[in-house]
Design a protein around this motif. Structure first.
Motif, PDB file in Angstrom:
ATOM      1  N   PRO A   1     -24.994  41.436  34.505  1.00 11.29           N
ATOM      2  CA  PRO A   1     -24.848  41.324  35.960  1.00 11.29           C
ATOM      3  C   PRO A   1     -24.737  42.718  36.595  1.00 11.29           C
ATOM      4  N   LEU A   2     -25.343  42.873  37.744  1.00 10.35           N
ATOM      5  CA  LEU A   2     -25.400  44.181  38.403  1.00 10.35           C
ATOM      6  C   LEU A   2     -24.020  44.783  38.617  1.00 10.35           C
ATOM      7  N   ILE A   3     -23.102  44.008  39.152  1.00  5.06           N
ATOM      8  CA  ILE A   3     -21.765  44.543  39.455  1.00  5.06           C
ATOM      9  C   ILE A   3     -21.070  44.980  38.171  1.00  5.06           C
ATOM     10  N   GLU A   4     -21.076  44.128  37.168  1.00  8.01           N
ATOM     11  CA  GLU A   4     -20.430  44.470  35.897  1.00  8.01           C
ATOM     12  C   GLU A   4     -21.082  45.703  35.274  1.00  8.01           C
ATOM     13  N   GLY A   5     -22.407  45.741  35.288  1.00 11.91           N
ATOM     14  CA  GLY A   5     -23.122  46.886  34.724  1.00 11.91           C
ATOM     15  C   GLY A   5     -22.793  48.175  35.457  1.00 11.91           C
ATOM     16  N   ALA A   6     -22.764  48.116  36.784  1.00  9.63           N
ATOM     17  CA  ALA A   6     -22.460  49.311  37.581  1.00  9.63           C
ATOM     18  C   ALA A   6     -21.050  49.820  37.291  1.00  9.63           C
ATOM     19  N   ILE A   7     -20.107  48.896  37.185  1.00 13.76           N
ATOM     20  CA  ILE A   7     -18.720  49.292  36.895  1.00 13.76           C
ATOM     21  C   ILE A   7     -18.635  49.951  35.522  1.00 13.76           C
ATOM     22  N   ARG A   8     -19.257  49.338  34.539  1.00 15.68           N
ATOM     23  CA  ARG A   8     -19.212  49.889  33.180  1.00 15.68           C
ATOM     24  C   ARG A   8     -19.915  51.245  33.111  1.00 15.68           C
ATOM     25  N   ILE A   9     -21.055  51.368  33.768  1.00 14.26           N
ATOM     26  CA  ILE A   9     -21.776  52.646  33.769  1.00 14.26           C
ATOM     27  C   ILE A   9     -20.931  53.715  34.442  1.00 14.26           C
ATOM     28  N   LYS A  10     -20.310  53.386  35.561  1.00 16.26           N
ATOM     29  CA  LYS A  10     -19.482  54.366  36.280  1.00 16.26           C
ATOM     30  C   LYS A  10     -18.358  54.889  35.393  1.00 16.26           C
ATOM     31  N   VAL A  11     -17.675  53.983  34.699  1.00 20.61           N
ATOM     32  CA  VAL A  11     -16.554  54.395  33.848  1.00 20.61           C
ATOM     33  C   VAL A  11     -17.060  55.275  32.697  1.00 20.61           C
ATOM     34  N   LEU A  12     -18.154  54.865  32.050  1.00 24.20           N
ATOM     35  CA  LEU A  12     -18.687  55.661  30.935  1.00 24.20           C
ATOM     36  C   LEU A  12     -19.204  57.009  31.402  1.00 24.20           C
ATOM     37  N   ILE A  13     -19.890  57.030  32.521  1.00 29.86           N
ATOM     38  CA  ILE A  13     -20.476  58.291  32.999  1.00 29.86           C
ATOM     39  C   ILE A  13     -19.381  59.274  33.402  1.00 29.86           C
ATOM     40  N   ASP A  14     -18.259  58.759  33.917  1.00 33.88           N
ATOM     41  CA  ASP A  14     -17.121  59.635  34.230  1.00 33.88           C
ATOM     42  C   ASP A  14     -16.604  60.318  32.966  1.00 33.88           C
TER      43      ASP A  14
END
Length: 154
Positions: free
Chosen positions: A65-78
């Motif tokens: 899901p877009l929202i879940e993916g965006a949240i996970r990507i944001k945390v990992l990219i940080d």
């Protein structure tokens, strides 16, 4: 050279040589520890980069899901690279994270009343419609340009 001077010179050498050998031993431990830290950091970055590639690919393939993916990507990219996280092309992940930060997760989500869950789900749909193209473009950019290619373990 008199006997006293020769004796003092020998005594000095007997003190300095073991101290020098001990200092060399300690420096070798420092260098080994620095090498281990560099290797652990390299492995961590490689693992995070691999995870980011998987998430970005899953987001593009709509397996996540877009929202879940965006949240996970944001945390990992940080955690992966602050400069990359601050890149304007990654801001959509930050926007979606901030827009959903107040939403309860896990057991707290399950404890919500049905109408509250539906309200959040409606907001998720709005956010998805609003940011889907940008999130997909950012995920594609991560895969094609920002992240190094996967390491070959041949």
């Amino acid at each position: 050279m008199d006997t006293l001077s020769l004796g003092l010179l020998l005594a000095g050498l007997l003190i300095i040589l073991p101290l020098a050998l001990y200092a060399l031993f300690l420096w070798r431990r420092v260098w080994a520890r620095q090498r281990a830290i560099r290797e652990a950091e390299r492995a961590r970055r490689e693992r995070l980069g691999s995870d980011l590639r998987i998430l970005a690919g899953s987001l593009l393939d709509e397996q996540l899901p877009l929202i879940e993916g965006a949240i996970r990507i944001k945390v990992l990219i940080d955690n992966y690279d602050t400069a990359l996280s601050n890149n304007p092309r990654c801001q959509v992940f930050h926007q979606l994270f901030e827009a959903t930060a107040h939403v309860p997760t896990h057991a707290a989500w399950k404890a919500l009343e049905r109408n509250e869950r539906r309200h959040h789900e409606a907001r998720f749909m709005e956010l998805e419609l609003q940011h889907k193209a940008a999130a997909r473009a950012s995920a594609r950019w991560l895969l094609e340009e920002a992240l190094p290619p996967p390491a070959n373990d041949d």
